[in-house]
Design a protein around this motif. Structure first.
Motif, short mmCIF file in Angstrom:
data_model
loop_
_atom_site.label_atom_id
_atom_site.label_comp_id
_atom_site.label_asym_id
_atom_site.label_seq_id
_atom_site.Cartn_x
_atom_site.Cartn_y
_atom_site.Cartn_z
N ARG A 73 -2.47 -0.79 -3.74
CA ARG A 73 -3.44 0.29 -3.54
C ARG A 73 -2.73 1.59 -3.20
N THR A 74 -3.33 2.69 -3.65
CA THR A 74 -2.90 4.01 -3.17
C THR A 74 -4.08 4.57 -2.40
N ILE A 75 -3.84 4.95 -1.16
CA ILE A 75 -4.91 5.39 -0.26
C ILE A 75 -4.60 6.80 0.23
N LYS A 76 -5.65 7.57 0.40
CA LYS A 76 -5.49 8.96 0.86
C LYS A 76 -6.00 9.12 2.28
N ASP A 114 0.85 -1.20 0.00
CA ASP A 114 0.00 0.00 0.00
C ASP A 114 0.88 1.25 0.00
N ARG A 162 -10.18 6.26 -7.58
CA ARG A 162 -8.86 5.68 -7.81
C ARG A 162 -8.09 5.52 -6.50
N HIS A 163 -8.24 6.50 -5.63
CA HIS A 163 -7.51 6.49 -4.35
C HIS A 163 -8.50 6.68 -3.21
N GLN A 172 -1.97 13.15 -5.53
CA GLN A 172 -2.61 11.91 -5.98
C GLN A 172 -2.50 11.76 -7.50
N ASP A 178 -0.50 8.91 -9.54
CA ASP A 178 -1.20 8.05 -10.50
C ASP A 178 -0.55 8.14 -11.88
#
Length: 290
Positions: free
Chosen positions: A98-101, A35, A73-74, A50, A54
């Motif tokens: 995954r990219t999480i904010k 992640d 997407r995030h 972000q 991406d």
């Protein structure tokens, strides 16, 4: 008719009542080793970062970056609003990597991120511009508490009685944490002044390599002018019931130094004196103009 959020607290940090209601789930969120967490104080360049990340992950392919809105997407880890899947649900359903904010201060980040040794990109923006941007965001985003007057909002910001807590604690907490964890700490002002240089830092941190042509493409497509017109990044595609872009666009100015158009001389003096006290215990230095 959207009702503005009521607030609660988790460990002294102001959050919306709805976030407080699912706090146990947020805290127990299971991060995966691959992640990537993008963490910021609200309105410090989150969406910009972000989109940049991406673009790097998609190797500069603009079409791929428009596969869905940035919110899809995030996933926004702790967020939930009526009628939309929660950030937790989106994240849990998402395949790796995954990219999480998140906007959480470092002490409230789910411990699994540290256990899994995840990479984190943190972006900090100078307090005055951050405050101005946050004020306008509250005006247009009906899911946030009413900001009150500009004068009142300055007070709330200075005392940390705003969502996600004190800006001062936030930037200092993450600054300290960068020595213990895999955290890339970036500054909004540097990104503005030399985007290519800052994108290079992100590339290195993510262990990615792109050629100059792709790099130029990333710089171009993550510029404020391009992103402001990109419906997959400017929040005009969803949350229409919540965000009123006619009051203030989600992507308003993206400038450094806009605070000068808002602070009176007296407000600025008071803010500076308070700032000095609150930032006396850190080596962190911000630029308020370029």
């Amino acid at each position: 008719m959207v009702l503005r959020s009521e607030t609660g607290e988790v460990e002294g940090v102001t959050l919306t009542k709805s976030i407080c209601s699912i706090w146990d789930q947020v805290w127990n969120f299971q991060a995966r080793p691959d992640d990537l967490l993008i963490a910021t104080y609200a309105k410090a360049g989150t969406t910009w970062t972000q989109e940049t990340v991406d673009m790097i992950q998609q190797n500069g392919d603009v079409e791929k970056c428009r596969r869905a809105t940035i919110a899809k997407r995030h996933p926004f880890l702790e967020w939930l609003t009526m009628k939309h899947p929660t950030g937790l649900e989106l994240a849990e359903a998402m395949p790796s990597p995954r990219t999480i904010k998140t906007h959480l201060p470092v002490q409230l980040v789910p411990p699994s991120f540290w256990k899994q040794n995840c990479k984190v990109i943190y972006v900090a923006r100078n307090a005055k511009d951050n405050l101005v941007s946050y004020y306008h965001f509250h005006r247009m985003n009906k899911a946030l508490p009413d900001p009150g007057t500009w004068e009142e909002f300055i007070e709330k910001f200075m005392t940390g009685k705003v969502l996600w807590g004190s800006w001062y604690d936030h930037v200092k907490g993450w600054w300290k944490a960068k020595d213990k964890h895999r955290i890339l700490y970036l500054f909004y002002e540097d990104m503005k002044e030399n985007p290519e240089q800052e994108i290079q830092k992100i590339l290195k941190f993510l262990e990615k390599d792109v050629n100059q042509e792709v790099l130029n493409k990333i710089v171009h497509n993550t510029s404020f002018e391009i992103m402001k017109e990109n419906p997959m990044a400017n929040y005009t595609r969803e949350f229409q019931a919540i965000m009123d872009h006619s009051i203030s666009p989600f992507m308003r100015k993206g400038a450094v130094g806009d605070w000068k158009n808002h602070f009176t001389v007296a407000q600025n003096k008071k803010f500076d004196e308070d700032y000095k006290k609150k930032m006396a215990d850190t080596s962190l230095v911000f630029r308020t103009e370029l």
